[in-house]
Design an enzyme around this catalytic site. Structure first.
Site, short mmCIF file in Angstrom:
data_model
loop_
_atom_site.label_atom_id
_atom_site.label_comp_id
_atom_site.label_asym_id
_atom_site.label_seq_id
_atom_site.Cartn_x
_atom_site.Cartn_y
_atom_site.Cartn_z
N ASN A 7 1.13 -1.26 0.05
CA ASN A 7 -0.15 0.31 -0.01
C ASN A 7 1.03 1.27 0.45
O ASN A 7 1.74 1.23 0.60
CB ASN A 7 -1.13 0.22 1.28
CG ASN A 7 -2.09 1.33 0.90
OD1 ASN A 7 -1.17 2.21 1.15
ND2 ASN A 7 -3.36 0.77 2.10
N GLU A 34 -3.91 1.85 -2.79
CA GLU A 34 -4.26 3.31 -3.12
C GLU A 34 -3.32 3.94 -3.96
O GLU A 34 -2.67 5.37 -3.36
CB GLU A 34 -3.58 3.87 -1.31
CG GLU A 34 -5.01 3.41 -0.12
CD GLU A 34 -4.66 4.56 0.83
OE1 GLU A 34 -4.74 3.91 1.87
OE2 GLU A 34 -5.42 5.58 0.86
N ASP A 146 -3.99 -4.99 1.13
CA ASP A 146 -3.78 -3.82 2.83
C ASP A 146 -5.64 -4.89 3.21
O ASP A 146 -6.82 -4.08 2.29
CB ASP A 146 -4.29 -3.39 2.52
CG ASP A 146 -4.45 -2.12 3.28
OD1 ASP A 146 -4.82 -2.91 4.45
OD2 ASP A 146 -4.43 -0.54 3.80
N ASN A 148 -7.24 -4.30 5.62
CA ASN A 148 -7.49 -3.67 6.68
C ASN A 148 -7.97 -4.74 7.52
O ASN A 148 -9.28 -4.24 8.48
CB ASN A 148 -8.43 -2.70 6.72
CG ASN A 148 -7.85 -1.15 6.10
OD1 ASN A 148 -7.27 -0.41 6.73
ND2 ASN A 148 -8.16 -1.06 4.84
N ASP A 217 -1.96 -6.41 6.15
CA ASP A 217 -1.72 -6.57 4.81
C ASP A 217 -1.24 -8.05 4.45
O ASP A 217 -0.56 -8.55 5.03
CB ASP A 217 -0.44 -5.89 4.44
CG ASP A 217 -1.02 -3.99 4.46
OD1 ASP A 217 -1.43 -3.84 3.17
OD2 ASP A 217 -0.68 -3.38 5.14
N ASP A 246 2.55 4.61 5.17
CA ASP A 246 2.67 4.19 6.08
C ASP A 246 2.04 3.10 6.63
O ASP A 246 2.40 1.80 7.25
CB ASP A 246 1.23 4.68 7.04
CG ASP A 246 0.26 5.37 5.83
OD1 ASP A 246 0.24 4.63 5.52
OD2 ASP A 246 -1.32 5.32 6.44
N HIS A 247 2.58 1.78 5.45
CA HIS A 247 2.48 0.54 5.31
C HIS A 247 4.07 0.69 4.56
O HIS A 247 4.70 0.52 3.57
CB HIS A 247 1.70 0.13 4.67
CG HIS A 247 0.56 0.29 4.75
ND1 HIS A 247 -0.40 -0.94 5.16
CD2 HIS A 247 -0.60 1.24 4.88
CE1 HIS A 247 -1.78 -0.21 5.06
NE2 HIS A 247 -1.61 0.40 4.87
#
Length: 256
Positions: A7, A34, A146, A148, A217, A246-247
């Site tokens: 991501n 994303e 991802d 989530n 993930d 951030d991933h």
DNA sequence: ATGGTTGCTTAGCAA
């Protein structure tokens, strides 16, 4: 064969990082989530210059997924094709070197009880139905993305802070279990049954320096591929330095 | 301490 999911949190902001990372790591396939751009805005040329063909399902501002591959992909599909009217670009699939690969961005869900949360559960059910309709557990198939969802409290640095929130709720864990029950394994957890490791850390509150992360993930594999799996790991280094996503990337190595 | 960060788009939303 090395397949990676990442991501990137905006491919345009992360482009230089992604290019340098591709030159270093040279995976066969990179699944992105994303993108935060339309297909028209996607940097096809730059990625082509470092050796990758991009298959893109874009959207303005939000979401967007892609599959980058060294060899030419075939059978590219965007969305579930289930007749549901859905503007959100969260799924693309392609066949690369005999493996069917899905790049997935499961809805975050915002807050339990919200409309976005209901959409998350519906979307995960549509994924399960897509597997039943369009795939077979006996085929070489990878679900990368991802999700989530942190499958277990072992996958959460501070489970008490996340208890029954959208990333950890028993309902979304059950929805993930339904997807796995179709005929997939969580390749990281299969390879490392007890390892504590995360793929996402909040930008806020020094999440990464404190290693307050979650493993959300995943690379899910059917049996013909889990049998070929020789390694699964998280590239934690990519979360460091200036302007990271951030991933962190998560990769699987399959023996030929 | 109702905070803090990032990205897209331009002040508000989404994560």
């Amino acid at each position: 064969m090395k397949v990676v999911t990442w991501n990137v949190n905006s491919i345009r902001t992360r482009l230089e990082r992604a290019l340098r990372w591709l030159e270093r790591e040279a995976p066969d396939v990179l699944c992105l989530q994303e993108l935060k751009c339309t297909e028209e805005q996607f940097p096809f040329e730059s990625l082509s210059e470092v050796g990758y063909t991009s298959s893109v399902h874009g959207q303005k501002t939000y979401n967007g997924v892609a599959i980058l591959s060294r060899s030419e992909p075939s059978d590219v599909e965007r969305g579930f094709g289930d007749g549901v009217e859905d503007e959100q670009a969260r799924m693309i699939s392609a066949r690369v070197a005999g493996v069917r690969i899905l790049s997935l961005y499961v809805p975050n869900g915002s807050e339990v009880g919200s409309e976005k949360y209901a959409y998350k559960l519906e979307w995960m059910q549509r994924l399960r139905e897509y597997l039943e309709r369009a795939c077979q557990p006996s085929e070489p198939l990878l679900l990368c993305g991802d999700f989530n969802v942190a499958p277990d409290d072992l996958d959460v640095a501070q489970p008490e802070n996340w208890n029954e929130t959208v990333l950890c709720h028993s309902e979304v864990r059950a929805a993930l279990a339904r997807i796995l029950d179709w005929g997939l394994v969580d390749s990281f957890r299969q390879r490392h049954p007890q390892e504590v490791a995360y793929t996402w850390w909040d930008y806020r509150n020094l999440g990464f320096p404190r290693n307050e992360g979650l493993r959300i993930d995943h690379i899910l594999a059917t049996e013909p591929l889990s049998r070929r799996c020789v390694d699964v790991a998280i590239d934690r280094n990519e979360r460091k330095g200036k302007k990271p996503s951030d991933h962190a990337p998560l990769y699987i190595i399959l023996e030929d």
